[in-house]
Design an enzyme around this catalytic site. Structure first.
Site, PDB file in Angstrom:
ATOM      1  N   TYR A  73     -21.270 -25.589   5.766  1.00 25.16           N
ATOM      2  CA  TYR A  73     -21.449 -24.131   5.819  1.00 25.16           C
ATOM      3  C   TYR A  73     -20.414 -23.503   6.751  1.00 25.16           C
ATOM      4  O   TYR A  73     -19.869 -22.439   6.457  1.00 25.16           O
ATOM      5  CB  TYR A  73     -22.866 -23.782   6.303  1.00 25.16           C
ATOM      6  CG  TYR A  73     -23.146 -22.306   6.148  1.00 25.16           C
ATOM      7  CD1 TYR A  73     -23.658 -21.809   4.952  1.00 25.16           C
ATOM      8  CD2 TYR A  73     -22.833 -21.403   7.166  1.00 25.16           C
ATOM      9  CE1 TYR A  73     -23.869 -20.455   4.780  1.00 25.16           C
ATOM     10  CE2 TYR A  73     -23.045 -20.047   6.997  1.00 25.16           C
ATOM     11  CZ  TYR A  73     -23.562 -19.574   5.799  1.00 25.16           C
ATOM     12  OH  TYR A  73     -23.760 -18.239   5.622  1.00 25.16           O
ATOM     13  N   PHE A 125      -3.587   0.338  -8.567  1.00 25.69           N
ATOM     14  CA  PHE A 125      -4.229  -0.711  -9.354  1.00 25.69           C
ATOM     15  C   PHE A 125      -5.716  -0.349  -9.415  1.00 25.69           C
ATOM     16  O   PHE A 125      -6.273   0.167  -8.441  1.00 25.69           O
ATOM     17  CB  PHE A 125      -4.017  -2.107  -8.772  1.00 25.69           C
ATOM     18  CG  PHE A 125      -4.611  -3.155  -9.657  1.00 25.69           C
ATOM     19  CD1 PHE A 125      -4.024  -3.488 -10.860  1.00 25.69           C
ATOM     20  CD2 PHE A 125      -5.814  -3.751  -9.325  1.00 25.69           C
ATOM     21  CE1 PHE A 125      -4.612  -4.412 -11.717  1.00 25.69           C
ATOM     22  CE2 PHE A 125      -6.409  -4.676 -10.182  1.00 25.69           C
ATOM     23  CZ  PHE A 125      -5.803  -5.009 -11.380  1.00 25.69           C
ATOM     24  N   THR A 126      -6.361  -0.650 -10.545  1.00 19.85           N
ATOM     25  CA  THR A 126      -7.727  -0.169 -10.802  1.00 19.85           C
ATOM     26  C   THR A 126      -8.692  -0.451  -9.645  1.00 19.85           C
ATOM     27  O   THR A 126      -9.258   0.470  -9.060  1.00 19.85           O
ATOM     28  CB  THR A 126      -8.277  -0.828 -12.086  1.00 19.85           C
ATOM     29  OG1 THR A 126      -8.052  -2.236 -11.995  1.00 19.85           O
ATOM     30  CG2 THR A 126      -7.568  -0.304 -13.321  1.00 19.85           C
ATOM     31  N   ASP A 216      -0.249  -5.910  -1.146  1.00 17.04           N
ATOM     32  CA  ASP A 216      -1.017  -6.512  -2.241  1.00 17.04           C
ATOM     33  C   ASP A 216      -0.119  -7.611  -2.805  1.00 17.04           C
ATOM     34  O   ASP A 216       0.796  -7.347  -3.582  1.00 17.04           O
ATOM     35  CB  ASP A 216      -1.363  -5.455  -3.300  1.00 17.04           C
ATOM     36  CG  ASP A 216      -2.161  -6.058  -4.455  1.00 17.04           C
ATOM     37  OD1 ASP A 216      -2.146  -7.302  -4.612  1.00 17.04           O
ATOM     38  OD2 ASP A 216      -2.787  -5.295  -5.205  1.00 17.04           O
ATOM     39  N   LYS A 259      -4.018 -15.211  -9.750  1.00 15.79           N
ATOM     40  CA  LYS A 259      -2.737 -15.000 -10.430  1.00 15.79           C
ATOM     41  C   LYS A 259      -1.723 -16.022  -9.924  1.00 15.79           C
ATOM     42  O   LYS A 259      -1.780 -17.174 -10.311  1.00 15.79           O
ATOM     43  CB  LYS A 259      -2.264 -13.563 -10.225  1.00 15.79           C
ATOM     44  CG  LYS A 259      -2.967 -12.538 -11.117  1.00 15.79           C
ATOM     45  CD  LYS A 259      -4.280 -12.059 -10.603  1.00 15.79           C
ATOM     46  CE  LYS A 259      -4.815 -10.867 -11.341  1.00 15.79           C
ATOM     47  NZ  LYS A 259      -5.403  -9.864 -10.484  1.00 15.79           N
ATOM     48  N   ARG A 383      -3.371  -0.939 -23.413  1.00 12.13           N
ATOM     49  CA  ARG A 383      -3.109  -0.157 -22.199  1.00 12.13           C
ATOM     50  C   ARG A 383      -2.557   1.188 -22.668  1.00 12.13           C
ATOM     51  O   ARG A 383      -1.365   1.381 -22.778  1.00 12.13           O
ATOM     52  CB  ARG A 383      -2.109  -0.873 -21.277  1.00 12.13           C
ATOM     53  CG  ARG A 383      -2.727  -2.006 -20.479  1.00 12.13           C
ATOM     54  CD  ARG A 383      -3.398  -1.489 -19.217  1.00 12.13           C
ATOM     55  NE  ARG A 383      -4.817  -1.783 -19.138  1.00 12.13           N
ATOM     56  CZ  ARG A 383      -5.424  -2.327 -18.083  1.00 12.13           C
ATOM     57  NH1 ARG A 383      -4.751  -2.675 -17.036  1.00 12.13           N
ATOM     58  NH2 ARG A 383      -6.722  -2.502 -18.068  1.00 12.13           N
ATOM     59  N   PHE A 450     -12.759   1.027 -21.641  1.00 13.66           N
ATOM     60  CA  PHE A 450     -12.014   0.055 -22.455  1.00 13.66           C
ATOM     61  C   PHE A 450     -12.695  -1.309 -22.534  1.00 13.66           C
ATOM     62  O   PHE A 450     -12.520  -2.030 -23.504  1.00 13.66           O
ATOM     63  CB  PHE A 450     -10.571  -0.094 -21.945  1.00 13.66           C
ATOM     64  CG  PHE A 450     -10.456  -0.499 -20.496  1.00 13.66           C
ATOM     65  CD1 PHE A 450     -10.513   0.447 -19.495  1.00 13.66           C
ATOM     66  CD2 PHE A 450     -10.288  -1.825 -20.153  1.00 13.66           C
ATOM     67  CE1 PHE A 450     -10.410   0.080 -18.160  1.00 13.66           C
ATOM     68  CE2 PHE A 450     -10.175  -2.210 -18.824  1.00 13.66           C
ATOM     69  CZ  PHE A 450     -10.246  -1.255 -17.821  1.00 13.66           C
TER      70      PHE A 450
END
Ligand code: PLP
Length: 459
Positions: A73, A125-126, A216, A259, A383, A450
């Site tokens: 833990y 970015f969303t 980012d 990614k 998109r 979407f």
């Protein structure tokens, strides 16, 4: 010496079988999915180019790392391995693991943004923007205009426009700007890089105004590769060195390790300031887990630490971006209109040009994406106007300039032959483009429509 073409710096040890479906199967599947590729079952897809997130292939070393998981833990040895790897490759001293990138975005937004603040960035970015808004901030786009123009061949479409930044400071004052959020290889611009020169200038600008610079770093290795290929003075630097230099110019970072780092789930928040780290450790317990595992299992932290070392390898990244460019060039030479320059993680088809007979309110990119699936079982993503949603006040559809279909390439998953089949399918669809019909909603969700919208053909 003749330049050799790229090739994968790995060979295949295990394979996953995929289904080659019949046209009848696909017709039924896309009808059942309401012509929305997000609603298709993965089993019904032949080549899945929906996203590059969490769908990469791990190496044998990463899989071995899973067996080395220390699921304590507190104080798992995999955490220390991850922390040391982040410092060695990305320069940041402190690491807070999170379940994925948006977990890190939540923590940094809550800690740094106050009601009424402004957060500039090189395109939104969303999830990033949403967390900034939830914390009371307003996102301000300060990317250069070329980023919004699909025909511009600018080599660094991720660059910051300093006139836009200066204008913002003039208008709201530097004290209303807690930090600037800079993405490397900007996703929403089509995987387009920022130059080292631009980032250095931004570092100086931030120091002058006393504003923090947050990175980012989801696709930092792909950005570093473009710098090596395109920017004066970096031809002889390794991608690993460029990645380190990019990170060193910034104060903190959020990472989606699904990614670049080739794991199926995970992320982190990293920084150099010990006080900021302390506060992040307090908050991560509330949302993710104890600061030595955040939202991750020990084994997943181990696979991530190993994935980071593989992601900055020159041969790896050359093959990764090379495969995307291979697909893009193949389409281009067949006359398929795509967004230029070809990005680091995806090729974007210009649906407006391919389907000129379908007006934007009949969703040409959505129709093209469905037609491509029907043709060959290749799954892509819209998109365009569907993704853009409606204006909350007027109820009208946003009509974005770009009406695109994204073919996103997972890392180390598909072969060159899969890229050939994909290109051939797109070309076949384009040849009978005049037979493709527009769509209308049969179900339209209120937010992020979407993902779950359903459509029918307009006859
Ligand atoms: C994917 C992504 C995120 C969010 O990360 P998740 O792991 O999906 O939560 C943030 N920024 C960029 C640029 C991304 O591509």
């Amino acid at each position: 010496m003749a330049r050799r073409s790229w090739a994968e710096p790995y060979k295949i040890k295990m394979v996953e079988l995929i289904k080659m479906s019949s046209p009848e199967d696909r017709l039924q599947a896309i009808r059942e999915a309401g012509y929305n590729t997000f609603l298709l079952k993965s089993e019904d897809v032949y080549i899945d180019l929906l996203t590059d997130s969490g769908v990469g292939a791990m190496s044998d070393r990463q899989w071995s790392g899973l067996m080395m998981g220390d699921e304590a833990y507190a104080g798992s040895r995999n955490f220390y391995h991850l922390r040391d790897t982040v410092e060695q490759y990305y320069s940041y001293k402190y690491t807070v693991p999170t379940h994925q990138g948006r977990g890190a975005e939540n923590i940094i937004s809550q800690l740094l943004i106050s009601d009424g603040d402004y957060v500039p960035g090189n395109m939104y970015f969303t999830t990033t923007r949403l967390h900034q808004e939830l914390a009371g901030g307003t996102f301000v786009d300060v990317v250069i205009d070329e980023a919004h123009d699909p025909s511009s061949e600018h080599p660094f479409k991720g660059n910051v426009d300093f006139d836009k930044l200066d204008a913002l400071v003039e208008k709201v004052g530097a004290e209303k700007i807690p930090y600037i959020c800079i993405a490397t290889c900007v996703n929403m611009a089509g995987g387009q890089p920022i130059s080292m020169a631009n980032l250095k200038q931004l570092r100086t600008w931030c120091d002058k105004h006393g504003i923090m610079l947050v990175h980012d770093m989801t696709r930092v290795a792909e950005n570093a590769y473009f710098i090596q290929q395109r920017e004066e003075g970096y031809q002889d630097a390794s991608v690993q060195q460029i990645v380190y230099e990019l990170c060193s110019l910034t104060d903190a970072a959020t990472m989606s390790s699904k990614k670049d780092a080739m794991v199926n789930i995970g992320g982190f928040l990293a920084m150099n300031d010990p006080k900021f780290y302390e506060r992040a450790c307090e908050l991560v317990v509330v949302y993710e887990g104890l600061h030595t595992y955040g939202g991750m299992a020990g084994r997943d932290m181990e696979a991530l630490a190993i994935g980071i070392t593989e992601s900055v390898d020159d041969q790896h990244i050359r093959a990764r971006v090379g495969q995307v460019e291979y697909l893009g060039e193949k389409l281009k030479s067949a006359g398929v209109p795509i967004v230029n320059p070809i990005g680091g993680h995806a090729v974007f088809l210009n649906a407006r040009k391919i389907l000129p007979h379908i007006p934007q309110e009949r969703f040409p990119a959505q129709a093209l994406s469905a037609a491509l699936y029907l043709e060959s079982g290749v799954r892509s993503m819209e998109r365009g106007v569907v993704s853009a949603g409606r204006n909350k006040d007027t109820g009208e559809n946003y009509m974005p300039k770009l009406e695109l279909v994204r073919l996103t390439i997972p890392r180390r998953v598909y072969t060159q032959a899969h890229m050939d089949v994909t290109a051939e399918s797109v070309i076949d669809v384009m040849e009978r483009a005049d037979q493709i019909k527009g769509l209308r909603f049969t179900y339209e969700p209120e937010v992020l429509r979407f993902f779950q919208a359903r459509f029918e053909l307009v006859t």
